[in-house]
Design an enzyme around this catalytic site. Structure first.
Site, PDB file in Angstrom:
ATOM      1  N   SER A 231     -17.403 -32.059  -8.317  1.00  0.00           N
ATOM      2  CA  SER A 231     -16.375 -32.664  -7.285  1.00  0.00           C
ATOM      3  C   SER A 231     -16.604 -33.863  -6.954  1.00  0.00           C
ATOM      4  O   SER A 231     -17.662 -34.520  -7.061  1.00  0.00           O
ATOM      5  CB  SER A 231     -16.330 -31.612  -6.067  1.00  0.00           C
ATOM      6  OG  SER A 231     -15.638 -32.109  -5.073  1.00  0.00           O
TER       7      SER A 231
ATOM      8  N   TYR B   3     -22.334 -28.463   0.454  1.00  0.00           N
ATOM      9  CA  TYR B   3     -21.408 -28.584  -0.615  1.00  0.00           C
ATOM     10  C   TYR B   3     -21.444 -29.685  -1.296  1.00  0.00           C
ATOM     11  O   TYR B   3     -21.790 -30.024  -2.672  1.00  0.00           O
ATOM     12  CB  TYR B   3     -20.093 -28.274  -0.511  1.00  0.00           C
ATOM     13  CG  TYR B   3     -18.896 -28.592  -1.565  1.00  0.00           C
ATOM     14  CD1 TYR B   3     -18.895 -27.078  -2.174  1.00  0.00           C
ATOM     15  CD2 TYR B   3     -18.141 -29.407  -1.789  1.00  0.00           C
ATOM     16  CE1 TYR B   3     -18.001 -27.242  -3.426  1.00  0.00           C
ATOM     17  CE2 TYR B   3     -17.305 -29.343  -2.731  1.00  0.00           C
ATOM     18  CZ  TYR B   3     -17.297 -28.528  -3.824  1.00  0.00           C
ATOM     19  OH  TYR B   3     -16.305 -28.384  -4.549  1.00  0.00           O
TER      20      TYR B   3
END
Length: 229
Positions: A137, A152
């Site tokens: 990501s 995350y």
């Protein structure tokens, strides 16, 4: 860039393949002719038609070890590993993040892919141009690290580190390892406000799975273009 037009005879494992981006990648690889093992945490979950459902909770090394033994026992090879399974983890700042949720996020997003590589790289390097595609990501890019979702972000930065390690350690044996940011995709994780359909999110990961021996490795990609770490 040379890519395979047909993956017939090749074998792929996709984690988190019962929904979202993982399911679409698995479907795409099946359409290209690969034998696809679709990892899912429960055998009651549906996987794309044509794919073989396999029990795989990436946080459980026993599951990972069983996959390695099972795939080799059935087909004797592995050409593609897609580390897709992931969780978003707690929002807010690191001070307020529950340790249990931090541990779960790191276990799924980083430790899991490391375990899969530990057990499956020996299979991948037996094939010319074996590929690892790590679904990362932009939230994990060190060059643009924002706030919120600390576990995350850090887990995806670590996943990018795994990509560069794999390239440095095994690139000489022909392994092709790349990270990819699929963008903000309309999935259970991305939410309804995301600006990309699942098909677009799976496009570049699928393309990376089609890389031929000697292709670029150790890079971070979005929309088939290299981006900064």
């Amino acid at each position: 860039m040379d890519i395979y037009d047909d993956l017939s005879g090749q074998v792929a494992l996709v984690t988190g393949a019962n929904r979202g981006i993982g399911a679409e990648i698995a479907r795409n690889l099946d359409d290209l002719g690969a034998t696809v093992y679709a990892g899912t945490r429960s055998m009651t979950n549906d996987v794309p038609e044509g794919c073989e459902s396999v029990l795989l909770d990436v946080t459980q090394e026993g599951d990972v070890d069983s996959i390695a033994d099972g795939v080799f026992g059935e087909v004797g090879r592995l050409d593609i590993l897609v580390n897709n399974a992931g969780v978003i983890g707690p929002d807010g700042d690191i001070v307020a993040s529950p340790t249990k949720e931090v541990d779960r996020t790191l276990a799924t997003n980083l430790r899991g892919p490391m375990l899969l590589c530990k057990h499956l790289v020996p299979l991948l390097v037996q094939q010319e141009g074996g590929r690892v595609v790590n679904v990362s990501s932009g939230m994990g890019a060190l060059s643009d690290m924002g706030s919120g979702y600390p576990a995350y972000r850090i887990s995806k930065a670590g996943l990018n580190g795994l990509t560069t390690y794999l390239d440095a350690q095994y690139g000489g044996q022909g392994l092709i390892a790349n990270s990819v940011c699929p963008g903000w995709v309309k999935t259970d994780m991305g939410g309804e406000n995301a600006n990309r359909p699942v098909e677009k999110g799976a496009e570049t990961p699928t393309w990376l799975c089609r890389f031929t021996p000697g292709s670029e490795s150790g890079k971070f990609w979005r929309d088939k273009e290299v981006i900064e770490w």
